[in-house]
Scaffold this motif. Structure first.
Motif, PDB file in Angstrom:
ATOM      1  N   GLU A 169      27.242  11.086 -23.320  1.00  0.00           N
ATOM      2  CA  GLU A 169      25.900  11.521 -23.717  1.00  0.00           C
ATOM      3  C   GLU A 169      25.346  12.514 -22.708  1.00  0.00           C
ATOM      4  O   GLU A 169      25.693  12.484 -21.521  1.00  0.00           O
ATOM      5  CB  GLU A 169      24.945  10.342 -23.863  1.00  0.00           C
ATOM      6  CG  GLU A 169      24.558   9.653 -22.573  1.00  0.00           C
ATOM      7  CD  GLU A 169      23.515   8.557 -22.768  1.00  0.00           C
ATOM      8  OE1 GLU A 169      23.457   7.987 -23.876  1.00  0.00           O
ATOM      9  OE2 GLU A 169      22.771   8.273 -21.811  1.00  0.00           O
ATOM     10  N   THR A 224      12.327  15.615 -25.743  1.00  0.00           N
ATOM     11  CA  THR A 224      13.525  15.229 -25.008  1.00  0.00           C
ATOM     12  C   THR A 224      14.486  14.559 -25.974  1.00  0.00           C
ATOM     13  O   THR A 224      14.106  13.636 -26.703  1.00  0.00           O
ATOM     14  CB  THR A 224      13.176  14.285 -23.850  1.00  0.00           C
ATOM     15  OG1 THR A 224      12.329  14.977 -22.923  1.00  0.00           O
ATOM     16  CG2 THR A 224      14.429  13.831 -23.117  1.00  0.00           C
ATOM     17  N   TYR A 225      15.729  15.019 -25.990  1.00  0.00           N
ATOM     18  CA  TYR A 225      16.741  14.526 -26.916  1.00  0.00           C
ATOM     19  C   TYR A 225      17.984  14.100 -26.152  1.00  0.00           C
ATOM     20  O   TYR A 225      18.256  14.608 -25.058  1.00  0.00           O
ATOM     21  CB  TYR A 225      17.130  15.604 -27.932  1.00  0.00           C
ATOM     22  CG  TYR A 225      15.981  16.083 -28.794  1.00  0.00           C
ATOM     23  CD1 TYR A 225      15.618  15.388 -29.942  1.00  0.00           C
ATOM     24  CD2 TYR A 225      15.271  17.240 -28.458  1.00  0.00           C
ATOM     25  CE1 TYR A 225      14.560  15.838 -30.745  1.00  0.00           C
ATOM     26  CE2 TYR A 225      14.230  17.695 -29.239  1.00  0.00           C
ATOM     27  CZ  TYR A 225      13.869  16.983 -30.383  1.00  0.00           C
ATOM     28  OH  TYR A 225      12.828  17.420 -31.162  1.00  0.00           O
ATOM     29  N   THR A 226      18.752  13.201 -26.781  1.00  0.00           N
ATOM     30  CA  THR A 226      20.036  12.787 -26.229  1.00  0.00           C
ATOM     31  C   THR A 226      21.108  13.055 -27.276  1.00  0.00           C
ATOM     32  O   THR A 226      21.080  12.476 -28.368  1.00  0.00           O
ATOM     33  CB  THR A 226      20.037  11.301 -25.847  1.00  0.00           C
ATOM     34  OG1 THR A 226      19.075  11.076 -24.826  1.00  0.00           O
ATOM     35  CG2 THR A 226      21.412  10.875 -25.346  1.00  0.00           C
ATOM     36  N   THR A 264      21.387  14.166 -21.966  1.00  0.00           N
ATOM     37  CA  THR A 264      19.962  14.134 -22.304  1.00  0.00           C
ATOM     38  C   THR A 264      19.303  15.399 -21.777  1.00  0.00           C
ATOM     39  O   THR A 264      19.553  15.801 -20.638  1.00  0.00           O
ATOM     40  CB  THR A 264      19.299  12.892 -21.702  1.00  0.00           C
ATOM     41  OG1 THR A 264      19.934  11.721 -22.229  1.00  0.00           O
ATOM     42  CG2 THR A 264      17.812  12.850 -22.028  1.00  0.00           C
ATOM     43  N   GLY A 266      20.477  13.161 -31.646  1.00  0.00           N
ATOM     44  CA  GLY A 266      19.333  12.576 -30.957  1.00  0.00           C
ATOM     45  C   GLY A 266      18.012  12.746 -31.673  1.00  0.00           C
ATOM     46  O   GLY A 266      16.964  12.313 -31.173  1.00  0.00           O
ATOM     47  N   GLU A 302      25.275   3.676 -26.711  1.00  0.00           N
ATOM     48  CA  GLU A 302      23.985   4.047 -26.134  1.00  0.00           C
ATOM     49  C   GLU A 302      23.372   2.858 -25.394  1.00  0.00           C
ATOM     50  O   GLU A 302      23.243   1.762 -25.953  1.00  0.00           O
ATOM     51  CB  GLU A 302      23.033   4.523 -27.234  1.00  0.00           C
ATOM     52  CG  GLU A 302      21.710   5.021 -26.698  1.00  0.00           C
ATOM     53  CD  GLU A 302      20.793   5.542 -27.799  1.00  0.00           C
ATOM     54  OE1 GLU A 302      19.670   5.970 -27.483  1.00  0.00           O
ATOM     55  OE2 GLU A 302      21.210   5.497 -28.980  1.00  0.00           O
ATOM     56  N   ASN A 332      17.195  17.315 -17.377  1.00  0.00           N
ATOM     57  CA  ASN A 332      18.503  17.225 -18.019  1.00  0.00           C
ATOM     58  C   ASN A 332      19.388  16.259 -17.232  1.00  0.00           C
ATOM     59  O   ASN A 332      19.330  16.216 -16.005  1.00  0.00           O
ATOM     60  CB  ASN A 332      19.142  18.617 -18.049  1.00  0.00           C
ATOM     61  CG  ASN A 332      20.548  18.604 -18.618  1.00  0.00           C
ATOM     62  OD1 ASN A 332      20.956  17.663 -19.277  1.00  0.00           O
ATOM     63  ND2 ASN A 332      21.302  19.655 -18.340  1.00  0.00           N
TER      64      ASN A 332
END
Length: 895
Positions: free
Chosen positions: A127, A97-99, A129, A62, A185, A242
């Motif tokens: 996935e 913030t990451y996925t 997040t 991500g 995605e 999350n």
């Protein structure tokens, strides 16, 4: 809404062989430091698909980077299932913030609700997040862990229950919702249908509890494999931090079997330190089967005093009882419920596998209240004291943070039930956020922000919180509240203690008033010498200002003792219709300058609302003290006797005789909660009377609908006719005279369809040849009261299109045209016929087709095998666009 198209043909001319593989899975993680996480990718795959077995997965982090993550374990399970775990550590460049995600080329084949019948062509994508928080102040952010496997089994035609049983190590709150599985995605799988859209109907419904995560399918109507996706959301202080997408599989099997039964508690609250011991009763309706009981949940995942289930996993003959036990500690205190999922499995299919049922138990562990709060006034401040030690002052990792002190003016009752904690919503204000100050024998706090003539009421809470790397608290939790203690810095003003209706009348009503004079030690008699005057002021319900009550003055040439109270009976009032409010004004020295006055207090005003065989009582009052209980009295044979009690301002007297008059009054019990004032304080309302009558609408009917689309085995529906069979029942014992039935084509603009129906069923033949439409029914009782409408039920067309594979256009009058075998509720088609060289020879949009074996130019075609595609269009429920299915097959044309 899914259409089932039964077509007898070879599926396709050309085929590709795909390696079937993924069944279900999810991605979870733990945060190791401010920028580093360790992920676990869990997948459930098809053991026999060895060609698609992955010893590593390509994971996207991500942040623009990818990595092959190696498998750390692979465990084969029964029923061609393998569970795989892949783990890796990654450090991110900064807080954001990451996925994290991964994709695999193939799902398993023949998933009924994913691109059926070609689900194997659909990639499998997971996935998660998450947000990397400021760890110095907000702490670390670990994902929830999912304690129930993402693969389960259901029985055809039986209720199915599943729970992912998520548990959050940080104490964050969780929520659940159904979503559509992904293939990439932001890309949903094609042609996805929720399970209840496979043979939809009243006996095929799904639901997901957003709080517990319990998924219910009642009940599967087609055997096979299904996939659902559950989005698990994690919140901290109301902020989403999350999300996890769990992609799970449900295998529906045909089985003549009913699931086991579990009986136990649903929800409990306990004080930290309590030992929980709950019986779990297991039974099975099928004779000769054994049942094993399993359990998972947060209490089993704890390092500190984990929970225990007796005889867990042992298959036994039902009925039997196990025990769930958990010794809670102060480290378990949380504002979130712990969740335990009990799973009972029979051995219907083999020694340790069969149909299962779930039962969810929610447990809240509450911090104990600080004990024995007291207060005393000293000069210009108030000193609070409470017990040392506190029951939960010793915890791991400094989870106990100290005490907060709360204050409000005037006494306030709060919820004292086991689940209640904190003081939000009760009007208290936090005046000290954290303190552990003590003198070795008591904790204490000194409040200097006080004024005379104000009643201050205090409570204390214990505060708990997780701690960040720099010692900053997060995920704070409050204990149960201490006892309330109220005190005045100075009581140099009169205080009303009684406003009680003594006589109820339109013109000659009487209200008794009592009040306490100021406390001698709080009044400077040198500065404010005698004589003293007390005046009674009154305001009626229909007045805006207080008015002096003539003749109610009390004079005193000296102050006298504190416990001296004054009484006055106010007469000539309309207590039957009006509520009265009073205040006492106090004068000293020259008797013209007001020194102080009481807070206002009113009489209790009672209202009686008649209904069918009952009377609803409601009352209100304005008092500076807190009324904590009310006694309700009813007159019988000229004498009032106690009928019941209530802590609220209402009461219902039931099982009465319609037309008979009943009279009532209410007596309140209250207190200032001040040590120097008398308690309890009793006050009466006026007497009010009413006669119950049947003015209540009857209960609403419960309406159901059947037709050729919505029917069960016992249905009386003729499947060759287009009509809606409506049937209703009553969930009450009332006798109805008739019913009215209403209809609308589009769930709005209802009009009366039929009236004066004297039976509980009706057959409606729609004029347009369509089943679609919505209905509700009302009931009419013997008095003429009409009920509220039933729930609206709607009928929808169930398209069906079935094609043959042979016809004989030889002119003999039999099978000369290629037409559908079944053609129901089809709006149009896009039908194309090709010869073996791929040339188009015929096409039409008419659902009846009526192909006579000629080409587009009218030339007769030779006997041969022809191939077709047929895209079918049909109307679905209101608000959804036209849906379509594509058929492929061959046609044998034979003369």
């Amino acid at each position: 809404m899914r259409i089932y198209l039964v077509v007898f043909f070879m599926l396709c001319l050309f085929s590709r062989i795909f390696a079937t593989h993924n069944r279900s899975g999810e991605i979870t993680y733990v945060q190791l430091d401010a920028l580093t996480i360790k992920i676990t990718v869990t997948t459930y795959t098809k053991t026999s698909s060895t060609s698609a077995d992955r010893d590593s997965l390509l994971v996207s982090w991500g942040d623009g980077s990818t990595q092959f993550v190696h498998r750390v374990s692979a465990i084969p399970l029964p029923n061609d299932i393998k569970v795989n775990k892949y783990e890796a550590v990654h450090t991110y460049p900064g807080k954001a913030t990451y996925t994290v995600s991964f994709a695999d080329p193939n799902r398993i084949a023949s998933i009924l609700n994913v691109n059926w019948p070609n689900s194997v062509e659909v990639p499998f994508f997971l996935e998660t997040t998450f947000t990397l928080l400021d760890s110095q102040f907000q702490g670390l952010n670990n994902s929830a862990i999912l304690l129930q496997p993402p693969i389960d089994f259901a029985c055809l035609g039986h209720r199915f229950v599943h729970n992912p049983n998520a548990y959050d190590l940080d104490g964050d709150s969780l929520a659940y919702e159904l979503t559509i599985p992904l293939m990439a995605e932001n890309e949903e799988v094609p042609d996805y249908k929720f399970p209840d859209k496979i043979f939809p109907g009243g006996n095929n419904k799904i639901s997901l509890n957003p709080i517990t995560g319990e998924f219910v399918w009642d009940s599967p109507q087609e055997q096979g494999e299904y996939n659902i996706a559950i989005l698990i959301k994690e919140y901290r202080k109301g902020v989403l931090i999350n999300t996890i997408i769990r992609d799970m599989q449900i295998l529906v099997l045909p089985c003549d079997n009913s699931p086991p039964k579990i009986e136990t508690e649903k929800e409990i609250c306990v004080i930290a330190g309590s030992l929980i011991q709950i019986p779990v009763n297991v039974d099975d309706p099928n004779s000769g089967q054994k049942v094993g009981l399993f359990a998972s949940g947060g209490p089993f995942a704890l390092n500190d005093s984990p929970a225990i289930l007796s005889n867990a996993g042992q298959f036994q003959n039902p009925a039997y009882q196990s025990e769930f036990s958990w010794q809670t500690t102060c480290n378990h205190i949380s504002d979130q419920y712990y969740q335990v999922v009990f799973r009972a499995v029979d051995n219907y299919l083999n020694d340790t596998f069969g149909l299962a049922t779930l039962k969810t138990l929610r447990i809240k562990v509450v911090g104990p209240a600080p004990q024995n709060l007291t207060a005393e006034s000293k000069d210009d401040h108030i000193i609070l004291n409470w017990d040392l030690p506190y029951a939960c002052e010793i915890t791991e990792n400094e989870y106990f943070r100290g005490f907060s002190v709360w204050r409000k003016e005037n006494s306030q009752a709060i919820d004292s039930s086991e689940c209640a904690s904190g003081l939000d919503g009760y009007g208290y204000k936090k005046i000290k956020f954290s303190t552990k100050e003590n003198d070795g024998t008591h904790y204490f706090y000194e409040d200097y922000n006080v004024e005379p003539r104000v009643e201050y009421c205090y409570r204390v809470l214990a505060e708990f919180a997780k701690t960040s790397s720099t010692g900053q608290p997060f995920n704070k939790v409050e204990s149960k509240a201490s006892n309330e203690f109220c005190i005045l810095l100075k009581q140099d003003f009169p205080m009303i203690t009684e406003v009680s209706v003594a006589t109820t009348d339109y013109a000659n009503g009487q209200i008794d008033i009592s009040y306490i004079k100021p406390f001698p030690d709080d009044l400077d008699t040198l500065e404010h010498p005698a004589p003293y005057l007390y005046e009674v002021w009154r305001k009626a319900q229909n007045e805006t200002d207080f008015n002096l009550v003539p003749g109610a003055n009390q004079f005193s040439s000296e102050f006298g003792s504190y416990d001296e109270s004054f009484n006055y009976s106010d007469i000539g009032l309309n207590t039957k219709e009006l509520q009265y409010e009073y205040e006492i004004r106090f004068y000293s020295n020259n008797l013209t300058q007001e020194y102080s006055k009481s807070k206002p207090a009113s009489s209790i005003y009672l209202t009686a609302i008649p209904s069918d065989q009952k009377i609803m009582l409601e009352w209100n009052e304005i008092t500076p003290w807190n009324n904590y209980n009310y006694e309700i009295y009813r007159q019988d044979s000229g004498i009032f006797s106690l009928l019941g009690e209530s802590e609220k301002n209402n009461f219902v007297d039931e099982n009465l005789e319609n037309g008979k008059e009943y009279c009532y009054y209410v007596k309140s019990a209250g207190s200032y909660n001040l040590n120097r004032l008398p308690a309890p304080l009793y006050n009466d309302s006026q007497i009010t009377c009413a006669s119950p009558s049947d003015n209540v609408a009857p209960c609403s009917p419960i309406l159901s609908l059947m037709n050729l689309c919505e029917k069960d085995e016992s249905s009386p529906i003729d499947t060759t006719s287009i009509y809606n069979f409506l049937k209703w029942d009553l969930d009450c014992a009332e006798t109805m005279v008739s019913y009215k039935l209403y209809f609308a084509k589009d769930s709005s603009n209802f009009s009366l369809l039929a009236t004066d129906i004297n039976i509980k069923e009706y057959i409606h033949y729609p004029q347009d040849g369509s089943l679609s439409g919505c209905y509700y029914v009302t009931a009419i009782d013997s008095i003429g009261n009409e009920s509220a409408s039933s729930d609206i039920v709607c009928a929808f067309n169930c398209p069906l299109y079935e094609l043959p594979n042979t016809f004989t256009p030889n002119g003999d009058g039999f099978n000369d045209l290629f037409v559908p075998r079944l053609n129901r509720f089809i709006a149009k088609v896009d039908f194309k016929v090709y010869n073996q060289w791929g040339n188009l020879v015929f096409e039409t949009t008419d659902p009846n087709l009526n192909w006579n074996g000629h080409d587009l130019k009218g030339n007769k075609l030779p006997d041969d095998v022809y191939y077709y595609t047929c895209r079918v269009y049909y109307d679905t429920i209101e608000g959804i666009e036209n849906s379509e299915d594509l058929l492929r097959g061959h046609i044998n044309m034979i003369e």
